[in-house]
Design an enzyme around this catalytic site. Sequence first.
Site, PDB file in Angstrom:
ATOM      1  N   ARG A 104       0.811  -1.223   0.000  1.00  0.00           N
ATOM      2  CA  ARG A 104       0.000   0.000   0.000  1.00  0.00           C
ATOM      3  C   ARG A 104       0.845   1.273   0.000  1.00  0.00           C
ATOM      4  O   ARG A 104       0.430   2.301   0.538  1.00  0.00           O
ATOM      5  CB  ARG A 104      -0.994  -0.001   1.187  1.00  0.00           C
TER       6      ARG A 104
ATOM      7  N   ARG B  54      -2.657   6.758  -0.184  1.00  0.00           N
ATOM      8  CA  ARG B  54      -2.803   6.754   1.270  1.00  0.00           C
ATOM      9  C   ARG B  54      -1.904   7.737   2.008  1.00  0.00           C
ATOM     10  O   ARG B  54      -2.375   8.607   2.699  1.00  0.00           O
ATOM     11  CB  ARG B  54      -2.524   5.359   1.847  1.00  0.00           C
TER      12      ARG B  54
ATOM     13  N   ARG C 231      -5.597  13.326  -5.850  1.00  0.00           N
ATOM     14  CA  ARG C 231      -6.874  12.693  -5.513  1.00  0.00           C
ATOM     15  C   ARG C 231      -7.960  13.743  -5.245  1.00  0.00           C
ATOM     16  O   ARG C 231      -9.118  13.563  -5.635  1.00  0.00           O
ATOM     17  CB  ARG C 231      -6.590  11.821  -4.285  1.00  0.00           C
TER      18      ARG C 231
ATOM     19  N   ASP D  68      -6.913  -1.612  -7.675  1.00  0.00           N
ATOM     20  CA  ASP D  68      -7.490  -2.215  -6.472  1.00  0.00           C
ATOM     21  C   ASP D  68      -7.849  -3.659  -6.781  1.00  0.00           C
ATOM     22  O   ASP D  68      -8.113  -3.999  -7.937  1.00  0.00           O
ATOM     23  CB  ASP D  68      -8.733  -1.448  -6.006  1.00  0.00           C
TER      24      ASP D  68
ATOM     25  N   TYR E   2     -15.767  -9.934  -0.383  1.00  0.00           N
ATOM     26  CA  TYR E   2     -16.377  -8.638  -0.717  1.00  0.00           C
ATOM     27  C   TYR E   2     -17.636  -8.805  -1.561  1.00  0.00           C
ATOM     28  O   TYR E   2     -18.590  -8.034  -1.448  1.00  0.00           O
ATOM     29  CB  TYR E   2     -15.360  -7.733  -1.432  1.00  0.00           C
TER      30      TYR E   2
END
Length: 340
Positions: free
Chosen positions: A26, A30, A39, A76, A152
């Site tokens: 990651r 972030r 973003r 993702d 998910y």
Amino acid sequence: MELKNDLLIRAAKGELTERTPVWLMRQAGRILPEYKSIRAKLSGFKELVETPELAAEVTLQPVNLLGVDAAIIFSDILVIPEAMGLSYEMIEKKGPHFPKTLKSEADIKSLHKVEGGELNYVYEAIRLVKKELKGHVPLIGFAGAPWTILCYMIEGGGSKTFSNARKFLIQESKLAHTVLSMITDSTIKYLHNQVLAGANLIQIFDSWAGILSPDQYREFSLPYIEKISKSILDVPVTVFAKGAYFALKEMSNLSCNTIGLDWNMDVNEARVLLKGKTLQGNLDPCVLYGDRDSIEIKTKKMLEKFKGHPHIANLGHGVYPDTHPDHVKIFIEAVKAFKA
Ligand code: CP3
């Protein structure tokens, strides 16, 4: 193009490298203010993922700003369920949400296997990154393990227990296998295309491995991970199964090069159980909340445990979003300074 820094690839292939390669799960997104400012100008996370130029730009940020030994493509794991017919939304400060989930056989009949073209935006981003990297460091491609993706698709979002997904394994085990097979075939196609586009190594994330019993893990996860690993012939494969300490022995039989360890796992035990595998990990991401001295001491202590065993330095899970980038740099520099 030949790689100038191929430490990651050589370590993945079992070499004891002159210094331990380092990257962070990651690492793209972030934590970096440079990511946040890109973003902030967009409609949302998906616009970033689906615009190859922007995805390529944020993929390169940690390479240029932090000095890691590998890039990981910005995307993702949830693009696979979307390409199969279950689209996701990424809700600010909350995480993923699937408006439609899998409940019945009819829901499963409406899914389709991924042929490849659905995810062209990812392959295009990979091609752009490769062009920009000019062989500076390798590029990691990735996908979720079928079990984690199924979690998910059934749960429809994050969960503390994923008890709906686990209920499905109990009540609808046959249907679970049908979907897991579809996800597996789709993922194989997807990862092959990532390699064709230029990915130098593939990592499979089984983030929810640790919530299954050993028997369930053996039945519902490992065979599908094996099918995927076995199908990738041209680049090394890493399997990161969070919390799967109970399965390490069986994971030594997977057709992959590297096993990722989380910070709860015992390195000495893993070295014995996974003799033929390179190991990746496993600093507790919370160590990066400490001061310089404690990050350096704990990183060195972690590296000592792997000494003499092929190793790729990383955290034991993704870097937490509120980690200061300077602390990430201290970790990276401590790895680079270590005499392996
Ligand atoms: O280095 C990177 O961060 C590159 C790309 C990457 C993302 N997701 C981008 C992302 C990778 C490798 C992932 C993997 C992923 N996604 C996993 C497996 C790894 C793990 O951490 O266990 C999982 C389970 C997901 C699903 C997912 N995506 C969740 C649960 C969330 C919300 C909470 C979170 O983790 O941030 C996401 C959102 C997401 N994926 C973000 C990013 C940068 C944050 C959202 C944003 O920037 O708006």
